[in-house]
Motif scaffolding. Structure first.
Motif, PDB file in Angstrom:
ATOM      1  N   ALA A  70      13.202  29.543  35.039  1.00 52.83           N
ATOM      2  CA  ALA A  70      12.008  30.389  35.173  1.00 52.83           C
ATOM      3  C   ALA A  70      11.511  31.028  33.881  1.00 52.83           C
ATOM      4  O   ALA A  70      10.400  31.543  33.854  1.00 52.83           O
ATOM      5  CB  ALA A  70      12.276  31.485  36.206  1.00 52.83           C
ATOM      6  N   TYR A  71      12.303  30.998  32.817  1.00 57.48           N
ATOM      7  CA  TYR A  71      11.933  31.717  31.603  1.00 57.48           C
ATOM      8  C   TYR A  71      11.838  30.767  30.419  1.00 57.48           C
ATOM      9  O   TYR A  71      12.348  29.651  30.456  1.00 57.48           O
ATOM     10  CB  TYR A  71      12.959  32.813  31.293  1.00 57.48           C
ATOM     11  N   LYS A  72      11.227  31.246  29.328  1.00 60.91           N
ATOM     12  CA  LYS A  72      11.167  30.436  28.114  1.00 60.91           C
ATOM     13  C   LYS A  72      12.349  30.730  27.194  1.00 60.91           C
ATOM     14  O   LYS A  72      12.594  30.017  26.243  1.00 60.91           O
ATOM     15  CB  LYS A  72       9.856  30.646  27.372  1.00 60.91           C
ATOM     16  N   ASP A  73      13.084  31.809  27.486  1.00 63.06           N
ATOM     17  CA  ASP A  73      14.218  32.156  26.653  1.00 63.06           C
ATOM     18  C   ASP A  73      15.452  32.430  27.508  1.00 63.06           C
ATOM     19  O   ASP A  73      15.389  32.509  28.729  1.00 63.06           O
ATOM     20  CB  ASP A  73      13.904  33.348  25.758  1.00 63.06           C
ATOM     21  N   LEU A  74      16.570  32.567  26.824  1.00 63.44           N
ATOM     22  CA  LEU A  74      17.838  32.867  27.485  1.00 63.44           C
ATOM     23  C   LEU A  74      18.662  33.698  26.517  1.00 63.44           C
ATOM     24  O   LEU A  74      18.788  33.350  25.334  1.00 63.44           O
ATOM     25  CB  LEU A  74      18.597  31.580  27.830  1.00 63.44           C
ATOM     26  N   ASP A  99       8.369  26.528  24.511  1.00 60.21           N
ATOM     27  CA  ASP A  99       7.344  27.135  23.659  1.00 60.21           C
ATOM     28  C   ASP A  99       6.354  27.919  24.512  1.00 60.21           C
ATOM     29  O   ASP A  99       6.524  28.041  25.734  1.00 60.21           O
ATOM     30  CB  ASP A  99       6.651  26.071  22.801  1.00 60.21           C
ATOM     31  N   GLU A 100       5.319  28.455  23.889  1.00 61.68           N
ATOM     32  CA  GLU A 100       4.342  29.291  24.593  1.00 61.68           C
ATOM     33  C   GLU A 100       3.599  28.531  25.695  1.00 61.68           C
ATOM     34  O   GLU A 100       3.136  29.133  26.657  1.00 61.68           O
ATOM     35  CB  GLU A 100       3.332  29.869  23.593  1.00 61.68           C
ATOM     36  N   ARG A 103       6.507  23.964  27.154  1.00 57.88           N
ATOM     37  CA  ARG A 103       7.169  22.692  26.831  1.00 57.88           C
ATOM     38  C   ARG A 103       8.610  22.981  26.417  1.00 57.88           C
ATOM     39  O   ARG A 103       8.854  23.820  25.541  1.00 57.88           O
ATOM     40  CB  ARG A 103       6.430  21.965  25.710  1.00 57.88           C
ATOM     41  N   TRP A 104       9.533  22.284  27.048  1.00 56.97           N
ATOM     42  CA  TRP A 104      10.952  22.493  26.755  1.00 56.97           C
ATOM     43  C   TRP A 104      11.251  22.049  25.337  1.00 56.97           C
ATOM     44  O   TRP A 104      10.787  21.013  24.881  1.00 56.97           O
ATOM     45  CB  TRP A 104      11.820  21.746  27.760  1.00 56.97           C
ATOM     46  N   GLN A 105      12.078  22.823  24.619  1.00 51.56           N
ATOM     47  CA  GLN A 105      12.363  22.590  23.208  1.00 51.56           C
ATOM     48  C   GLN A 105      13.640  21.806  22.960  1.00 51.56           C
ATOM     49  O   GLN A 105      13.816  21.259  21.896  1.00 51.56           O
ATOM     50  CB  GLN A 105      12.451  23.936  22.475  1.00 51.56           C
ATOM     51  N   GLY A 106      14.543  21.747  23.885  1.00 50.15           N
ATOM     52  CA  GLY A 106      15.825  21.086  23.667  1.00 50.15           C
ATOM     53  C   GLY A 106      15.722  19.573  23.742  1.00 50.15           C
ATOM     54  O   GLY A 106      14.658  19.005  23.954  1.00 50.15           O
ATOM     55  N   ASN A 107      16.863  18.933  23.547  1.00 54.66           N
ATOM     56  CA  ASN A 107      16.952  17.480  23.695  1.00 54.66           C
ATOM     57  C   ASN A 107      17.033  17.142  25.168  1.00 54.66           C
ATOM     58  O   ASN A 107      17.738  17.805  25.915  1.00 54.66           O
ATOM     59  CB  ASN A 107      18.192  16.938  22.979  1.00 54.66           C
ATOM     60  N   GLY A 108      16.340  16.095  25.569  1.00 53.34           N
ATOM     61  CA  GLY A 108      16.376  15.657  26.949  1.00 53.34           C
ATOM     62  C   GLY A 108      14.980  15.358  27.443  1.00 53.34           C
ATOM     63  O   GLY A 108      13.990  15.598  26.762  1.00 53.34           O
ATOM     64  N   THR A 109      14.927  14.797  28.622  1.00 53.40           N
ATOM     65  CA  THR A 109      13.651  14.498  29.258  1.00 53.40           C
ATOM     66  C   THR A 109      13.829  14.650  30.758  1.00 53.40           C
ATOM     67  O   THR A 109      14.936  14.630  31.270  1.00 53.40           O
ATOM     68  CB  THR A 109      13.181  13.054  28.962  1.00 53.40           C
ATOM     69  N   GLY A 110      12.714  14.775  31.440  1.00 51.98           N
ATOM     70  CA  GLY A 110      12.796  14.848  32.897  1.00 51.98           C
ATOM     71  C   GLY A 110      13.213  16.213  33.377  1.00 51.98           C
ATOM     72  O   GLY A 110      12.494  17.181  33.198  1.00 51.98           O
ATOM     73  N   TYR A 111      14.399  16.314  33.941  1.00 54.73           N
ATOM     74  CA  TYR A 111      14.806  17.562  34.583  1.00 54.73           C
ATOM     75  C   TYR A 111      15.877  18.346  33.835  1.00 54.73           C
ATOM     76  O   TYR A 111      16.190  19.470  34.193  1.00 54.73           O
ATOM     77  CB  TYR A 111      15.277  17.276  36.009  1.00 54.73           C
TER      78      TYR A 111
END
Length: 155
Positions: A70-74, A99-100, A103-111
């Motif tokens: 649910a959040y952009k940070d942890l 990011d704002e 869009r997910w910043q880590g490595n990976g795709t999908g879920y």
């Protein structure tokens, strides 16, 4: 959908193998978070055996988040006893997972996406067994959308 999941898993497995096979890595482990969520009082413990106290070690915390997080940070609270096995040092680690625009910043795709943050360099006082403790520092009593939390220790 099955094809997308398979490709996501393969991409994540490849990224994991590429980083896990580093010759400088002395410890690398993940713990899976319950599908019911990660409670504020649920502390993860990682037991690290160090055979060489002549070199400094870099400590990194890693997370795998689901795309429904649910959040952009942890924020994580990470404690360790490397400097002196009887004294605990605690750091607050901030992960920027999206990011704002979301869009997910880590490595990976999908879920599933994986991110890592180096948080300190330590020189153990002596060879021995040390502990790293990780707990979530978010406002939610039970945090959902985090799949795994890991620790890496490298020379």
């Amino acid at each position: 959908m099955k094809r997308l999941l398979r490709h996501s898993f393969l991409a994540l497995a490849t990224a994991w193998l590429a980083t896990a096979c580093n010759e400088h890595t002395v410890y690398h482990s993940f713990q899976t978070i319950s599908s019911k969520g990660w409670g504020k009082s649920d502390t993860l413990f990682f037991q690290v055996s160090v055979n060489d106290s002549l070199h400094p070690y870099r400590l990194t915390t890693e997370v795998r988040n689901l795309n429904n997080y649910a959040y952009k940070d942890l924020y994580l609270f990470v404690s360790h006893n490397f400097a002196d096995s009887t004294v605990w040092k605690t750091d607050t680690i901030a992960f920027v997972l999206a990011d704002e625009e979301g869009r997910w910043q880590g490595n990976g795709t999908g879920y599933l996406y994986q991110s890592g943050v180096p948080f300190c360099t330590v020189q153990p006082a002596h060879p021995g067994n040390y502990t790293i403790k990780v707990s979530q520092g978010m406002k939610d009593e039970t945090l959902t959308g985090i799949h795994d939390v890991g620790v890496r220790v490298e020379k």
